[in-house]
Design an enzyme around this catalytic site. Structure first.
Site, short mmCIF file in Angstrom:
data_model
loop_
_atom_site.label_atom_id
_atom_site.label_comp_id
_atom_site.label_asym_id
_atom_site.label_seq_id
_atom_site.Cartn_x
_atom_site.Cartn_y
_atom_site.Cartn_z
N ASN A 195 -12.55 74.76 98.58
CA ASN A 195 -11.22 74.29 98.20
C ASN A 195 -10.20 75.04 99.05
O ASN A 195 -10.57 75.86 99.92
CB ASN A 195 -10.96 74.43 96.70
CG ASN A 195 -11.00 75.88 96.21
OD1 ASN A 195 -10.70 76.82 96.96
ND2 ASN A 195 -11.36 76.07 94.95
N GLY A 256 -14.45 69.22 91.42
CA GLY A 256 -14.94 69.49 92.78
C GLY A 256 -16.40 69.15 92.95
O GLY A 256 -16.82 68.66 94.00
N ASP A 257 -17.19 69.40 91.91
CA ASP A 257 -18.61 69.05 91.97
C ASP A 257 -18.79 67.53 92.03
O ASP A 257 -19.65 67.02 92.76
CB ASP A 257 -19.35 69.61 90.75
CG ASP A 257 -19.32 71.13 90.69
OD1 ASP A 257 -19.27 71.77 91.76
OD2 ASP A 257 -19.36 71.68 89.58
#
Length: 327
Positions: A195, A256-257
């Site tokens: 990120n 995010g996963d």
């Protein structure tokens, strides 16, 4: 495309604080910090970066092999993952340990304070990627997501020794590892995921410039939150793929996963990297709208409709139908 996902398997205790962390801090008393937050909601969910990514790939029609370690309480979690298309045959179960625990509190501004107990995850380094590849009849990609440092280093070394393409996703473990170890984790990766904060931290921890990091990897994918995804490739102009607009996040944990899972599923189905990022952004938006990291379950039409609404008709929409339609 045969994908193995190495990483944490955990139970998440997700709590919501209706106020703001920043309003509870006293600037000149941070040295003796002692805080307690009265939360108004708790959700106990399945999680862990490796399991989350594998789940996302599974609901999009792939059969990822999950690589990691869990505790004696894993039976129900195993059944859940297998129900959603994940091969759990390479998960080591440690009989005298609990599956890892993640305890996280999110405030009204979506800031988070979390703690993680490894538990059975400490045995993850005992799992051999070489053995997983043999059992699978070969692997096309190994995703190395956050795990114990020993496991991440061993699995990276095995991928290099066997010539297996790998995606490096060091995430929160960047801060816990030495300069040499972090350099080792990302060097030669086909894909690097970070990120925005981790991208800065990675430069500080490795001592490398962004240019040099990009020289070490094939493709660098940096998530930018509501601003989308930065896609960088050596010798190519950087591209920013916009995020899905007007998403009202219920819980940011696991988004995010989900993005990684959507992107990797798109790559596995032959989409370009840009279109794969678009698919990832859409899957992340579904995760953001759901409490829990594995509670979304996109159908082919709803996934494709959202891709079409945001990005228009094109390969990403067709790809969304193909990917989700395979589930």
């Amino acid at each position: 495309m045969r994908i193995a996902v190495s990483g944490s398997i955990a139970t998440d205790h997700l709590m919501h604080f209706p106020g703001r962390f920043s309003e509870q801090l006293v600037a000149d008393r941070l040295r003796v910090l002692s805080l307690s937050f009265l939360v108004d909601r708790i959700d106990i969910r399945r999680g862990g970066a490796g399991a989350n990514i594998a789940f996302g790939l599974g609901v999009l029609g792939l059969t990822p092999l999950l690589v990691g370690a869990a505790g004696a309480d894993f039976d129900d979690y195993r059944a859940w993952l297998e129900q959603h298309g994940v091969d759990t045959g390479s998960v080591v179960v440690v009989p005298d340990e609990y599956t890892a625990r993640f305890v996280c509190t999110t405030d009204a501004d979506q800031n988070q304070i979390g703690s993680f107990h490894a538990g059975a995850m400490r045995a993850a380094a005992d799992v051999s990627i070489e053995a997983v590849a043999e059992r699978a009849g070969g692997l096309d990609l190994v995703v190395l997501s956050p795990d114990t440092p020993d496991a991440m280093l061993r699995h990276t070394e095995e991928c290099r020794a066997a010539g297996l393409p790998f995606a490096a996703d060091p995430s929160q473990q960047i801060a816990a590892m030495s300069r040499a170890d972090v350099q080792f984790l990302i060097g030669g990766a086909r894909y690097l995921f970070t990120n925005e904060y981790e991208a800065r931290l990675l430069q500080e921890r490795t001592g490398w410039s962004a240019r040099r990091i990009l020289d070490q990897v094939g493709t660098w994918v940096t998530t930018l939150g509501a601003d989308g995804v930065l896609l960088e490739r050596d010798g190519r102009e950087p591209r920013v793929v916009p995020a899905v607009p007007d998403v009202v996040p219920v819980d940011v944990t696991g988004a995010g996963d989900a993005l990684r899972a959507g992107m990797l599923a798109g790559i596995a189905r032959g989409l370009t990297l840009e279109d794969a990022c678009r698919l990832g952004c859409v899957l992340a938006s579904l995760a953001l709208e759901t409490v829990g990291t594995q509670e979304y379950g996109p159908r082919a039409t709803s996934l494709a409709d959202r891709v079409r609404a945001v990005y228009g008709d094109g390969p990403a929409t067709a790809g969304a139908l193909a990917v989700a339609g395979a589930a």
